[in-house]
Scaffold this motif. Structure first.
Motif, short mmCIF file in Angstrom:
data_model
loop_
_atom_site.label_atom_id
_atom_site.label_comp_id
_atom_site.label_asym_id
_atom_site.label_seq_id
_atom_site.Cartn_x
_atom_site.Cartn_y
_atom_site.Cartn_z
N ALA A 176 138.80 79.19 -33.59
CA ALA A 176 137.91 79.04 -34.72
C ALA A 176 137.44 77.59 -34.82
CB ALA A 176 138.61 79.46 -36.01
N PRO B 79 136.49 83.75 -36.90
CA PRO B 79 137.10 85.00 -36.38
C PRO B 79 136.18 86.21 -36.57
CG PRO B 79 138.75 83.71 -37.52
CD PRO B 79 137.44 83.01 -37.74
N THR C 276 133.90 87.56 -33.78
CA THR C 276 134.44 88.33 -32.66
C THR C 276 133.68 89.63 -32.50
OG1 THR C 276 136.66 87.38 -32.86
CG2 THR C 276 136.47 89.55 -31.80
N THR D 11 135.65 86.43 -28.29
CA THR D 11 136.83 86.55 -29.14
C THR D 11 137.12 85.19 -29.76
OG1 THR D 11 137.73 88.29 -27.72
CG2 THR D 11 139.25 87.19 -29.26
N SER E 106 139.71 83.21 -32.06
CA SER E 106 141.07 83.27 -32.60
C SER E 106 141.21 82.32 -33.79
CB SER E 106 142.09 82.91 -31.53
OG SER E 106 141.86 81.59 -31.06
N SER E 107 142.03 82.72 -34.74
CA SER E 107 142.21 81.90 -35.96
C SER E 107 143.36 80.92 -35.79
CB SER E 107 142.47 82.81 -37.15
OG SER E 107 143.59 83.62 -36.90
#
Length: 126
Positions: free
Chosen positions: A13, A87, A90, A123, A125-126
């Motif tokens: 992120a 996120p 995504t 994708t 990701s956090s």
């Protein structure tokens, strides 16, 4: 026209990615282009569109100010620069094309585009 999307991947992120859509076949500059995306478990949605010459662009509210659509007609390629990724960005990202004689035309619905690429997965990701 045949479309090939690339550039997806996994990013944290706040990070950035640039997607590309390479076109082959007929005259690329005769096509308005767009990006759509399909988040997991959801329907495909509009992201951004660009006119034949690249002079006119349009964005979904969810990406405005973070994403930039552009094209290089000499290279038969469209791009999507994605910054400040979240996120919720995504998704599988698809490029689309529509032959048009109107230099200012762009569309925001799937049904307005006749040609589609295979999709590239992003994708965040956090």
């Amino acid at each position: 026209v045949q479309l090939q999307a690339s550039g997806g991947g996994v990013v944290q992120a706040g990070g950035s990615l640039r997607l590309s859509c390479a076109a082959s076949g007929r005259t690329f500059s005769s096509y308005a282009m767009a990006w759509f995306r399909q988040p997991p478990g959801k329907e495909r949605e509009f992201v951004a569109a660009i006119s034949r010459s690249g002079d006119i662009t349009h964005y979904a509210d969810s990406v405005k100010g973070r994403f930039t659509i552009s094209r290089d007609n000499a290279k038969n390629t469209m791009y999507l620069q994605m910054n400040s990724l979240k996120p919720e960005d995504t998704a599988v990202y698809y490029c689309a094309a529509q032959l048009t004689f109107r230099s200012t035309w762009w569309g925001v619905t799937e049904s307005e585009y006749a040609y589609w690429g295979q999709g590239t997965l992003v994708t965040v990701s956090s």
